[in-house]
Write an enzyme that holds these catalytic residues in place. Structure first.
Site, PDB file in Angstrom:
ATOM      1  CB  SER A 154     -36.045  74.007  67.839  1.00  0.00           C
ATOM      2  OG  SER A 154     -35.673  74.750  66.552  1.00  0.00           O
ATOM      3  CG  ASP A 179     -33.985  78.964  72.802  1.00  0.00           C
ATOM      4  OD1 ASP A 179     -34.289  79.824  72.599  1.00  0.00           O
ATOM      5  OD2 ASP A 179     -32.828  78.391  72.365  1.00  0.00           O
ATOM      6  CG  HIS A 350     -31.694  76.195  69.766  1.00  0.00           C
ATOM      7  ND1 HIS A 350     -32.444  76.765  70.111  1.00  0.00           N
ATOM      8  CD2 HIS A 350     -31.684  75.269  68.442  1.00  0.00           C
ATOM      9  CE1 HIS A 350     -33.423  76.646  69.601  1.00  0.00           C
ATOM     10  NE2 HIS A 350     -32.756  75.516  68.422  1.00  0.00           N
TER      11      HIS A 350
END
Length: 387
Positions: A154, A179, A350
């Site tokens: 991220s 991700d 996530h």
């Protein structure tokens, strides 16, 4: 929508995947006497071999960056966590990857996160954090750093790309984003504040924080949550502290147990709640280590233009996603042209590397072996993905 979008959409957390045997994640399960889930925290030393505080000096003073290390030979995998997380989010992944290939792990607490102490922790710009990464590498290895692969989740994935583009790691071997895709990340920013507001402000204990992270779906892997959440929350200095409001979050598991007791006889519910309230007053509360809502001015700089920056990096690249619902145009074209390797790991939230550390370790190990950057150990067999 991507896993990130789903998690941030309207400030709601994603549902957990179906449980084995067809049970639903939200349904009550009577686990029987003595079979309660263990939400107690686990020390970093269960997963990493050593911990170190790296001092970076410059003309204005000193900054201290916390790192966790494992392994003694092979390329260095420099791990950068996502916003609000810490280096401990890589704990279970570290054990998994070290058992598969020859490599060294360096997991870094970025500024403003974990146990890193810097003079200006509020400056979370991509430029500043990228320079931090380069400075830590220089402090660790001097002018002759070993081959290094940057792996980021991220926000950490975006910082890894900015670091690579600025050539701040001269011995860069490869690049992996987990991700994070520019298009979906930029869209998700619109819902980020709602998501942050939906989180509890405080927890009555570390166990309570770990429990919430698993039950809410933020981290779907209990083993990882028990070590990772220690790096996300801190003990309040005092119950009356402005950053720690009096309102607390009751344990989700406890609430379910109380409901079950109410069904069976009900008499003990009110008594138990009073006892819990009394105990809470005796305890110090825990709150988030970083107030992510106050970092909003940096979000755009993390992700805008990220896809083209990623594609422009000349090193071998890997993109791991929880879902491939919507790649942005640039990455879709780049993937079709074979400019990077992509692998989708379904049924993850996530925090892909926490939810499925073994699968992420297999993907990274296979990538490194395919490019002949390292050797397998322990009989590890590569499984080459279709993407």
């Amino acid at each position: 929508m991507s896993a990130l979008e789903k998690q941030l959409h309207l400030g709601r957390l994603p549902p957990r995947p179906p449980l084995p045997g067809g049970g639903q994640a939200g349904s009550k399960m009577r686990m029987g006497p003595g079979r309660k889930r263990d939400f107690s925290p686990v020390l970093w030393s269960q997963y990493f071999e050593s911990m170190e505080d790296v001092v970076v000096e410059n003309e204005t003073g000193k900054d201290t960056f916390r790192i966790y290390k494992s392994g003694s030979e092979g390329p260095v995998l420099l791990l950068l966590h996502g916003g609000g997380h810490s280096a401990l989010s890589w704990a279970v992944f570290t054990s998994a990857i070290i058992s598969r290939i020859q490599c060294r792990i360096v997991a870094l607490d970025l500024r403003g996160h974990g146990e890193t102490k810097v003079r200006n922790p509020e400056d979370l710009s991509a430029e500043t954090m990228s320079k931090d990464v380069g400075n830590v590498v220089e402090a660790l290895y001097g002018d002759l750093p070993p081959p290094i692969m940057l792996i980021g989740h991220s926000m950490g994935g975006a910082i890894a790309v900015h670091t690579a583009v600025a050539n701040l790691v001269p011995s860069l071997l490869g690049l992996c984003m987990i991700d994070v895709v520019e298009g979906t990340a930029m869209d998700a920013l619109n819902s980020m504040q709602n998501f942050l507001r939906s989180r509890p402000k405080t927890f009555k204990s570390l166990e309570n924080a770990i429990e919430w992270s698993v039950k809410s779906g933020q981290i779907r892997n209990l083993e990882s949550a028990r070590v990772s959440m220690v790096g996300q929350v801190k003990q309040c200095e005092g119950a009356a502290s402005p950053e720690c409001p009096k309102a607390i979050v009751e344990g989700i598991i406890e609430e379910e147990e109380e409901e079950e007791e109410d069904d069976e006889g009900g008499g003990s519910v009110n008594k138990r709640k009073k006892e819990d309230d009394t105990e809470t007053k005796k305890e110090h509360l825990y709150t988030w280590r970083i107030e992510l809502a106050k970092t909003e001015k940096y979000w755009d700089g993390w992700f805008r233009g990220l896809s083209n920056l990623f594609l422009s990096c000349p090193t071998p690249k890997l993109l791991l996603l929880a879902g491939v619902d919507r790649l942005d145009k640039d990455l879709t074209i780049g993937q079709m042209q074979g400019k990077f390797q992509m692998q989708v790991l379904p049924q993850c939230g996530h925090a892909v590397h926490e939810d499925a550390p073994d699968k992420v370790a297999e993907a990274v190990a296979t990538f490194l072996i395919r490019h002949r950057f390292t050797e397998p150990i322990g009989g590890f067999q590569c499984v080459f993905p279709a993407c």
